[in-house]
Design a protein around this motif. Structure first.
Motif, PDB file in Angstrom:
ATOM      1  N   ASN A 126       0.832  -1.197   0.000  1.00  0.00           N
ATOM      2  CA  ASN A 126       0.000   0.000   0.000  1.00  0.00           C
ATOM      3  C   ASN A 126       0.873   1.256   0.000  1.00  0.00           C
ATOM      4  O   ASN A 126       0.416   2.341   0.352  1.00  0.00           O
ATOM      5  CB  ASN A 126      -0.955   0.023   1.192  1.00  0.00           C
ATOM      6  N   ASP A 127       2.125   1.098  -0.401  1.00  0.00           N
ATOM      7  CA  ASP A 127       3.078   2.204  -0.424  1.00  0.00           C
ATOM      8  C   ASP A 127       2.812   3.056  -1.655  1.00  0.00           C
ATOM      9  O   ASP A 127       3.393   2.855  -2.724  1.00  0.00           O
ATOM     10  CB  ASP A 127       4.504   1.653  -0.434  1.00  0.00           C
ATOM     11  N   PHE A 128       1.898   4.026  -1.506  1.00  0.00           N
ATOM     12  CA  PHE A 128       1.381   4.753  -2.662  1.00  0.00           C
ATOM     13  C   PHE A 128       2.457   5.494  -3.449  1.00  0.00           C
ATOM     14  O   PHE A 128       2.377   5.599  -4.673  1.00  0.00           O
ATOM     15  CB  PHE A 128       0.279   5.731  -2.236  1.00  0.00           C
ATOM     16  N   ALA A 129       3.474   6.002  -2.768  1.00  0.00           N
ATOM     17  CA  ALA A 129       4.527   6.736  -3.477  1.00  0.00           C
ATOM     18  C   ALA A 129       5.361   5.804  -4.345  1.00  0.00           C
ATOM     19  O   ALA A 129       5.734   6.145  -5.473  1.00  0.00           O
ATOM     20  CB  ALA A 129       5.410   7.474  -2.480  1.00  0.00           C
ATOM     21  N   GLN A 130       5.652   4.611  -3.832  1.00  0.00           N
ATOM     22  CA  GLN A 130       6.461   3.656  -4.586  1.00  0.00           C
ATOM     23  C   GLN A 130       5.656   2.981  -5.687  1.00  0.00           C
ATOM     24  O   GLN A 130       6.197   2.615  -6.735  1.00  0.00           O
ATOM     25  CB  GLN A 130       7.046   2.597  -3.643  1.00  0.00           C
ATOM     26  N   ILE A 131       4.362   2.814  -5.466  1.00  0.00           N
ATOM     27  CA  ILE A 131       3.521   2.125  -6.446  1.00  0.00           C
ATOM     28  C   ILE A 131       3.611   2.798  -7.811  1.00  0.00           C
ATOM     29  O   ILE A 131       3.816   2.138  -8.841  1.00  0.00           O
ATOM     30  CB  ILE A 131       2.056   2.056  -5.964  1.00  0.00           C
ATOM     31  N   THR A 132       3.469   4.111  -7.862  1.00  0.00           N
ATOM     32  CA  THR A 132       3.462   4.774  -9.161  1.00  0.00           C
ATOM     33  C   THR A 132       4.844   4.768  -9.810  1.00  0.00           C
ATOM     34  O   THR A 132       4.956   4.657 -11.035  1.00  0.00           O
ATOM     35  CB  THR A 132       2.936   6.215  -9.047  1.00  0.00           C
ATOM     36  N   ILE A 133       5.889   4.875  -9.001  1.00  0.00           N
ATOM     37  CA  ILE A 133       7.247   4.788  -9.551  1.00  0.00           C
ATOM     38  C   ILE A 133       7.467   3.404 -10.167  1.00  0.00           C
ATOM     39  O   ILE A 133       8.014   3.268 -11.262  1.00  0.00           O
ATOM     40  CB  ILE A 133       8.302   5.064  -8.468  1.00  0.00           C
TER      41      ILE A 133
END
Length: 334
Positions: A126-133
């Motif tokens: 659920n690590d939203f910042a890493q998900i998009t990267i």
């Protein structure tokens, strides 16, 4: 995933599940078409990032998407938009079921976006910042032809730098103002927010996008806060020095992105307002959802193309959304 400390300042619990889905599968979760499901709420700005990036990169056919309702209780986001109240792929009523499947009794925030491993029904991250990267870098093999470079290597240092300040002062800054429980803490957050917005206005007065001459990850992250500003943050979170529509540069910049395929067509203003005004009962105890503002101004000319720039770089715009992923009629700006 939040609390207020004794000084009245809002602090965000950032203990996310750091497992990653990677091309080499080093965390045990290799990139595989059809294996994972991205769970989002259209109301949530953090989830909205993932919706936009997935669409810009053309990952719809390899990474399915489940959409929860706009409201939730103390336990979890629920799939109440689905006919029987269950996600049709995962077969669960609450996203917390996927968290508990992997971490029984999980005590940290049950948040969206979350990516779930469909075969096991377990949450992966659920690590939203890493998900998009990772959608940009690790899923590259499955990007559509013409997908833009949202996190190009030669601009990463600049993107990371601006993302850090935007997160602290703007993305999370509106929450620090809205959830402050002390006057001093609120005013500190308020001034940080508008000081940063003023600096961003100065930057964007002379260039079309935040970094370079194309849309990047940085623009996605700023957009999802700006698009909620007048509808929610200005009144509900007391970020009321000026409306976005009263800040000429940022207002034009936001409209430019809104009218770009992949941005505005992901925005559900009805769900956005329902979430904030109903869920935050401590701020809005009546639960009344405002009827306004008028949203048709999002479609007025922005004149940002005079600054040049190429929205998708050497790539192309994404095709229209899949029929099953269209924002419901009457929920957008049209």
């Amino acid at each position: 995933m939040a609390d207020a400390n004794p000084t009245g300042e809002f602090t965000r619990d950032q203990r996310y599940i750091s497992t990653r889905i990677t091309e080499d599968g080093r965390d045990g979760y290799p990139v595989e078409p059809g294996r994972y499901r991205l769970v989002v709420s259209r109301a949530c700005p953090w989830a909205n990032r993932a919706i936009i990036v997935r669409r810009l990169l053309g990952l719809e056919d390899v990474l399915s998407m489940g959409v929860t309702g706009p409201t939730h209780d103390a336990r979890s986001w629920t799939f109440d938009l689905d006919p029987d109240g269950r996600d049709p792929v995962l077969g669960i009523e609450r996203i917390q079921d996927a968290y508990f499947a992997r971490f029984p009794g999980y005590e940290k925030g049950i948040t969206v976006p979350a990516i779930v491993d469909v075969p096991t029904g377990q949450v992966v991250t659920n690590d939203f910042a890493q998900i998009t990267i990772d959608l940009s870098l690790e899923w590259r093999k499955y990007h559509r032809s013409g997908a833009p470079e949202l996190y190009p290597e030669h601009l990463r240092e600049q993107i990371d730098k601006i993302n850090t300040s935007v997160f602290s002062d703007v993305n999370n800054g509106v929450y620090r103002a809205g959830f402050a429980t002390g006057q001093e803490a609120y005013e500190k957050a308020y001034h940080r927010l508008f000081d940063r917005l003023d600096k961003l206005s100065e930057l964007l007065a002379g260039q079309r996008y935040l970094v370079g001459d194309t849309i990047t990850e940085a623009d996605v992250r700023l957009f999802t806060t700006l698009v909620r500003f007048d509808a929610v943050y200005h009144g509900h979170f007391k970020c009321n020095r000026t409306k976005l529509s009263e800040m000429p540069v940022l207002w034009s910049y936001a409209r430019d992105l809104f009218q770009t395929p992949g941005f505005g067509d992901t925005i559900d203003f009805v769900d956005i307002k329902r979430h904030y005004y109903i869920v935050h009962a401590n701020i809005n105890p009546t639960g009344i959802v405002p009827a306004g503002p008028d949203l048709t101004n999002w479609l007025t000319p922005h004149d940002r193309d005079r600054l040049g720039g190429r929205p998708f770089g050497d790539g192309t715009p994404p095709p229209p959304p899949k029929p099953s992923e269209l924002v419901p009629p009457g929920h957008g700006a049209a």
